[in-house]
Write a protein that holds these residues in place. Sequence first.
Motif, PDB file in Angstrom:
ATOM      1  N   LYS A  23      98.101 -97.931  13.258  1.00  7.90           N
ATOM      2  CA  LYS A  23      97.375 -98.433  12.096  1.00  7.90           C
ATOM      3  C   LYS A  23      95.921 -98.034  12.267  1.00  7.90           C
ATOM      4  N   VAL A  24      95.341 -97.448  11.222  1.00  3.27           N
ATOM      5  CA  VAL A  24      93.950 -97.031  11.270  1.00  3.27           C
ATOM      6  C   VAL A  24      93.210 -97.621  10.091  1.00  3.27           C
ATOM      7  N   ARG A  25      91.926 -97.850  10.282  1.00  2.00           N
ATOM      8  CA  ARG A  25      91.064 -98.325   9.200  1.00  2.00           C
ATOM      9  C   ARG A  25      90.286 -97.129   8.666  1.00  2.00           C
ATOM     10  N   ARG A  27      87.702 -95.767   5.168  1.00  2.00           N
ATOM     11  CA  ARG A  27      86.776 -96.350   4.189  1.00  2.00           C
ATOM     12  C   ARG A  27      87.509 -96.815   2.932  1.00  2.00           C
ATOM     13  N   ASN A  28      88.760 -96.388   2.778  1.00  2.00           N
ATOM     14  CA  ASN A  28      89.572 -96.803   1.633  1.00  2.00           C
ATOM     15  C   ASN A  28      90.583 -97.882   1.997  1.00  2.00           C
ATOM     16  N   GLY A  29      90.461 -98.460   3.176  1.00  2.00           N
ATOM     17  CA  GLY A  29      91.372 -99.520   3.586  1.00  2.00           C
ATOM     18  C   GLY A  29      92.264 -99.092   4.737  1.00  2.00           C
ATOM     19  N   GLU A  30      93.180 -99.969   5.088  1.00  2.00           N
ATOM     20  CA  GLU A  30      94.072 -99.701   6.218  1.00  2.00           C
ATOM     21  C   GLU A  30      95.152 -98.698   5.823  1.00  2.00           C
ATOM     22  N   ARG A  31      95.534 -97.885   6.797  1.00  2.00           N
ATOM     23  CA  ARG A  31      96.594 -96.894   6.609  1.00  2.00           C
ATOM     24  C   ARG A  31      97.474 -96.894   7.850  1.00  2.00           C
ATOM     25  N   LEU A  32      98.699 -96.457   7.658  1.00  2.00           N
ATOM     26  CA  LEU A  32      99.571 -96.185   8.797  1.00  2.00           C
ATOM     27  C   LEU A  32      99.567 -94.678   8.993  1.00  2.00           C
ATOM     28  N   GLU A  33      99.130 -94.238  10.169  1.00  2.00           N
ATOM     29  CA  GLU A  33      99.097 -92.812  10.477  1.00  2.00           C
ATOM     30  C   GLU A  33     100.347 -92.462  11.258  1.00  2.00           C
ATOM     31  N   ILE A  34     101.076 -91.471  10.766  1.00  2.00           N
ATOM     32  CA  ILE A  34     102.287 -90.991  11.421  1.00  2.00           C
ATOM     33  C   ILE A  34     102.028 -89.540  11.802  1.00  2.00           C
ATOM     34  N   ALA A  35     102.149 -89.223  13.086  1.00  2.00           N
ATOM     35  CA  ALA A  35     101.828 -87.877  13.559  1.00  2.00           C
ATOM     36  C   ALA A  35     102.981 -87.307  14.366  1.00  2.00           C
ATOM     37  N   SER A  36     103.194 -86.006  14.197  1.00  2.00           N
ATOM     38  CA  SER A  36     104.150 -85.263  15.017  1.00  2.00           C
ATOM     39  C   SER A  36     103.334 -84.354  15.925  1.00  2.00           C
TER      40      SER A  36
END
Length: 90
Positions: A23-25, A27-36
């Motif tokens: 989970k990352v913050r 400037r547009n709010g929280e996001r879930l970052e999914i990386a390969s």
Amino acid sequence: MRADPDEQLLEITNEFATVRVRKVRTRNGERLEIASPRLGYWIRLDALALESLTWQPMDTFTRFLETPFGPTPFGPAAPPPDDGRPAPDR
């Protein structure tokens, strides 16, 4: 730079793939970052995008793997930086 305690990295691996999720913050709010990390693809999804995944039948995800084992080379996302800096918003 101090690490955000909410940005815990979770890695899920099997014989075919490895993904890292956090989970990352932004400037547009929280996001879930999914990386390969092996393929260099990544995506950040907001709550609505994540919720829309729950609306999909499993067949949708099966179709993602048809070419032949993953995404086509059209517009791969830039990999997140490895130096701890936040990746740019997309």
